[in-house]
Design an enzyme around this catalytic site. Structure first.
Site, short mmCIF file in Angstrom:
data_model
loop_
_atom_site.label_atom_id
_atom_site.label_comp_id
_atom_site.label_asym_id
_atom_site.label_seq_id
_atom_site.Cartn_x
_atom_site.Cartn_y
_atom_site.Cartn_z
N CYS A 100 -32.63 -52.82 -43.52
CA CYS A 100 -34.03 -53.19 -43.31
C CYS A 100 -34.35 -53.16 -41.81
O CYS A 100 -33.52 -53.55 -40.99
CB CYS A 100 -34.31 -54.58 -43.87
SG CYS A 100 -34.05 -54.72 -45.66
N ILE B 209 -11.21 -40.58 -38.64
CA ILE B 209 -12.25 -41.41 -39.26
C ILE B 209 -11.81 -42.86 -39.19
O ILE B 209 -10.69 -43.20 -39.58
CB ILE B 209 -12.47 -41.02 -40.74
CG1 ILE B 209 -12.91 -39.56 -40.86
CG2 ILE B 209 -13.53 -41.94 -41.37
CD1 ILE B 209 -12.99 -39.07 -42.30
N ASP C 31 -9.36 -48.45 -42.81
CA ASP C 31 -8.71 -48.88 -41.57
C ASP C 31 -8.92 -50.36 -41.28
O ASP C 31 -8.02 -51.04 -40.78
CB ASP C 31 -9.21 -48.03 -40.41
CG ASP C 31 -8.94 -46.55 -40.63
OD1 ASP C 31 -7.76 -46.18 -40.68
OD2 ASP C 31 -9.90 -45.78 -40.77
N HIS D 280 -27.07 -55.72 -44.34
CA HIS D 280 -28.34 -56.46 -44.27
C HIS D 280 -28.71 -56.69 -42.82
O HIS D 280 -27.88 -57.13 -42.02
CB HIS D 280 -28.21 -57.81 -44.99
CG HIS D 280 -28.09 -57.68 -46.48
ND1 HIS D 280 -29.13 -57.27 -47.28
CD2 HIS D 280 -27.03 -57.90 -47.32
CE1 HIS D 280 -28.73 -57.25 -48.56
NE2 HIS D 280 -27.46 -57.62 -48.59
#
Length: 327
Positions: free
Chosen positions: A204, A80, A118, A162
């Protein structure tokens, strides 16, 4: 007459046993076939929060929610890559230090006590993200910061922050475009860095980020259509900010019902947040993917597999007769 009847019953019993045995063998063969049909042998996840500042607490909670789920389903930290642009757990505004919750009832501390970040803070940049995906990292980069995938790796890429039509902001200072992201995935494909790739984004106008994809075996999932905002779910009054976005909230609710041996598929995943609860309209792109999403298990991307392949080739192992000494 009695002996003849007994022989008939014995014959019928044998046929019944034979039928059950054939059916059992067929079922085992089907299971074995299903075990290998995905074509991948390992799973990796790249989980990215691109937002800084306390009022973006929810984006950290989004990413850590997915991180917790993939770890619970078997993907180890060594596979991961977790990128967090800020440290909400240690923020002086946090009334509950060393914790991050995604629910006002504080049911789940998604930060936990074994989080391995990380890339953190100002390490979370567009350049570093693309370098991780494409493998173009400096030689001094430790293994824990490398995406060591191959052509048999299924990769989950989750991003939140965003964004707008065709871009996602990093740290309010730069942005990655959908063209740059598509080209990065194409480089991964050309360099045999994935077998199948699932891209998820909660922002969005999220679906615009997968409009430019052109690489094979890629699925795109976005939380909102072009022109739509991806909305927050609820506020935690004790910290004064929204703590999770709607799409990821219902994604986590769904993943909490998934077990490592679950038979739930990507088709189930596509339905986790309908418009009536998301308010925005999630989107999916599957035209680049070769398999039927209805037959692809959730755990093909959110879990971990250790498939074994049988080969007819003979491998000759060289014997080492060099004496070993202890010092």
């Amino acid at each position: 007459m009695a002996a003849h009847s007994t022989r008939n019953w014995a014959g019928l019993a044998f046929l019944g046993f034979l039928f059950v045995s054939v059916a059992a063998v067929s079922n085992v063969e089907d299971q074995v076939g299903g075990f290998f049909k995905s074509g991948h042998t390992n799973n990796w996840a790249v989980l990215v929060c691109t937002s800084r500042f306390w009022f973006n607490y929810r984006h950290i909670a989004n990413t850590l929610s997915v991180y917790r789920s993939v770890k619970r389903l078997g993907i180890p930290d060594s596979q991961i890559i977790l990128m967090l642009a800020d440290d909400m757990a240690c923020n002086p505004r946090n009334p509950r230090p060393a914790t991050v919750f995604n629910n006002a009832n504080q049911h789940i501390n998604v930060y936990g006590d074994d989080v391995e970040v990380d890339y953190r803070g100002y390490e979370v940049t567009v350049e570093n993200f693309i370098r991780v995906l494409t493998g173009r990292l400096p030689p001094s980069t430790p293994r824990s910061k490398r995406l060591l995938t191959d052509d048999r790796s299924n990769v989950l890429v989750y991003m939140t922050g965003h964004g707008g039509e065709g871009f996602l902001k990093f740290q309010d200072a730069e942005e990655i475009s959908n063209v740059e992201l598509a080209d990065a995935f194409q480089q991964m494909w050309q360099k045999n860095r994935y077998h199948e790739l699932l891209f998820m984004i909660d922002t969005c106008q999220a679906v615009s980020m997968y409009h430019k994809f052109y690489s094979p075996n890629v699925i795109g999932i976005g939380s909102a259509q072009v022109g739509e905002d991806s909305l927050s779910h609820h506020v935690d009054p004790s910290i004064g900010v929204y703590i999770i976005d709607r799409y990821t909230y219902y994604l986590l609710e769904f993943l909490e019902t998934v077990r490592p041996d679950s038979k739930k598929t990507l088709a189930d995943l596509f339905r986790v947040c309908p418009k009536r609860v998301c308010v925005s309209t999630p989107g999916v792109r599957t035209d680049l993917f070769t398999r039927d999403p209805g037959s692809v298990l959730i755990t093909d991307f959110f879990g971990s597999v250790r498939n074994v392949e049988i080969t007819t080739e003979t491998v000759t192992l060289q014997r080492n007769d060099t004496p070993q000494t202890c010092r």
